[in-house]
Design a protein around this motif. Structure first.
Motif, PDB file in Angstrom:
ATOM      1  N   LEU A  56      -4.207  -8.088   6.595  1.00 12.80           N
ATOM      2  CA  LEU A  56      -4.711  -7.183   5.561  1.00 12.80           C
ATOM      3  C   LEU A  56      -3.731  -6.043   5.304  1.00 12.80           C
ATOM      4  O   LEU A  56      -3.518  -5.647   4.155  1.00 12.80           O
ATOM      5  CB  LEU A  56      -6.072  -6.625   5.963  1.00 12.80           C
ATOM      6  N   ALA A  57      -3.133  -5.512   6.363  1.00 11.81           N
ATOM      7  CA  ALA A  57      -2.155  -4.433   6.189  1.00 11.81           C
ATOM      8  C   ALA A  57      -0.965  -4.929   5.366  1.00 11.81           C
ATOM      9  O   ALA A  57      -0.469  -4.216   4.484  1.00 11.81           O
ATOM     10  CB  ALA A  57      -1.683  -3.918   7.543  1.00 11.81           C
ATOM     11  N   TRP A  58      -0.527  -6.150   5.631  1.00 13.48           N
ATOM     12  CA  TRP A  58       0.591  -6.691   4.854  1.00 13.48           C
ATOM     13  C   TRP A  58       0.198  -6.871   3.396  1.00 13.48           C
ATOM     14  O   TRP A  58       1.011  -6.630   2.500  1.00 13.48           O
ATOM     15  CB  TRP A  58       1.075  -8.010   5.440  1.00 13.48           C
ATOM     16  N   GLN A  59      -1.033  -7.259   3.130  1.00 11.41           N
ATOM     17  CA  GLN A  59      -1.474  -7.440   1.752  1.00 11.41           C
ATOM     18  C   GLN A  59      -1.531  -6.108   1.013  1.00 11.41           C
ATOM     19  O   GLN A  59      -1.282  -6.055  -0.192  1.00 11.41           O
ATOM     20  CB  GLN A  59      -2.819  -8.158   1.694  1.00 11.41           C
ATOM     21  N   VAL A  60      -1.861  -5.027   1.717  1.00 10.75           N
ATOM     22  CA  VAL A  60      -1.837  -3.699   1.091  1.00 10.75           C
ATOM     23  C   VAL A  60      -0.416  -3.378   0.638  1.00 10.75           C
ATOM     24  O   VAL A  60      -0.190  -2.899  -0.480  1.00 10.75           O
ATOM     25  CB  VAL A  60      -2.385  -2.625   2.047  1.00 10.75           C
ATOM     26  N   PHE A  61       0.563  -3.646   1.508  1.00  6.69           N
ATOM     27  CA  PHE A  61       1.958  -3.429   1.119  1.00  6.69           C
ATOM     28  C   PHE A  61       2.346  -4.323  -0.050  1.00  6.69           C
ATOM     29  O   PHE A  61       3.093  -3.918  -0.938  1.00  6.69           O
ATOM     30  CB  PHE A  61       2.897  -3.665   2.298  1.00  6.69           C
ATOM     31  N   VAL A  77       6.605 -11.000 -11.849  1.00  5.11           N
ATOM     32  CA  VAL A  77       6.811 -10.845 -10.406  1.00  5.11           C
ATOM     33  C   VAL A  77       5.635 -10.079  -9.804  1.00  5.11           C
ATOM     34  O   VAL A  77       5.145 -10.416  -8.725  1.00  5.11           O
ATOM     35  CB  VAL A  77       8.152 -10.139 -10.112  1.00  5.11           C
ATOM     36  N   GLY A  78       5.174  -9.060 -10.521  1.00  3.44           N
ATOM     37  CA  GLY A  78       4.013  -8.309 -10.062  1.00  3.44           C
ATOM     38  C   GLY A  78       2.784  -9.187  -9.918  1.00  3.44           C
ATOM     39  O   GLY A  78       2.061  -9.099  -8.926  1.00  3.44           O
ATOM     40  N   LEU A  79       2.549 -10.049 -10.900  1.00  2.00           N
ATOM     41  CA  LEU A  79       1.417 -10.983 -10.807  1.00  2.00           C
ATOM     42  C   LEU A  79       1.614 -11.980  -9.675  1.00  2.00           C
ATOM     43  O   LEU A  79       0.661 -12.340  -8.985  1.00  2.00           O
ATOM     44  CB  LEU A  79       1.237 -11.739 -12.119  1.00  2.00           C
ATOM     45  N   GLY A  80       2.858 -12.406  -9.477  1.00  2.00           N
ATOM     46  CA  GLY A  80       3.153 -13.335  -8.387  1.00  2.00           C
ATOM     47  C   GLY A  80       2.891 -12.738  -7.012  1.00  2.00           C
ATOM     48  O   GLY A  80       2.634 -13.471  -6.061  1.00  2.00           O
ATOM     49  N   LEU A  82       0.572 -10.003  -6.710  1.00  2.00           N
ATOM     50  CA  LEU A  82      -0.795  -9.489  -6.719  1.00  2.00           C
ATOM     51  C   LEU A  82      -1.846 -10.581  -6.554  1.00  2.00           C
ATOM     52  O   LEU A  82      -2.824 -10.390  -5.817  1.00  2.00           O
ATOM     53  CB  LEU A  82      -1.035  -8.721  -8.028  1.00  2.00           C
ATOM     54  N   ILE A  83      -1.661 -11.711  -7.196  1.00  4.24           N
ATOM     55  CA  ILE A  83      -2.674 -12.774  -7.133  1.00  4.24           C
ATOM     56  C   ILE A  83      -2.841 -13.326  -5.715  1.00  4.24           C
ATOM     57  O   ILE A  83      -3.970 -13.422  -5.224  1.00  4.24           O
ATOM     58  CB  ILE A  83      -2.361 -13.872  -8.167  1.00  4.24           C
TER      59      ILE A  83
END
Length: 114
Positions: A56-61, A77-80, A82-83
């Motif tokens: 979860l911490a990595w996903q926040v980053f 790239v942002g969507l790649g 974020l999704i």
């Protein structure tokens, strides 16, 4: 992260605002992050409960990185980034995942200790 580290290693000889010491330190950080992801992934598949917090911490980053790509003019790239982060957020709190990681409170009845 390994791909990013290799890409960074290949571009270390180019001109930039950071001196060679800073570039070597950044390469070390990328390799350390890759090693950390490998360890978290390994123990995640073994069902260790601490890996959920690390993932979860990595996903926040990853969400922070995604927002910076959106504001930097690279929305794909942002969507790649974020999704998958959003999917992992949801999947880590799925009841089956919670049971897999050994949520002791889900199986205990009220008033009993696990």
């Amino acid at each position: 992260m390994l791909v990013a580290a290799v890409w960074y290693l290949l571009s270390m000889g180019q001109e930039g605002p950071v001196n060679m010491g800073g570039r070597i330190f950044m390469l070390f950080l990328l390799l350390a992050a890759a090693a950390w992801q490998f360890l978290v992934g390994h123990f995640l598949f073994r069902g260790k409960a601490w890996t959920r917090a690390a993932a979860l911490a990595w996903q926040v980053f990853q969400v922070i990185f995604a927002v910076s790509f959106f504001s930097g003019g690279m929305p794909l790239v942002g969507l790649g980034l974020l999704i998958p982060a959003a999917a992992i957020f949801l999947l880590l709190f799925d009841p089956k995942a919670t049971a897999f990681f050994g949520d002791r409170n889900a199986s205990a009845s009220p008033g009993t200790r696990p």
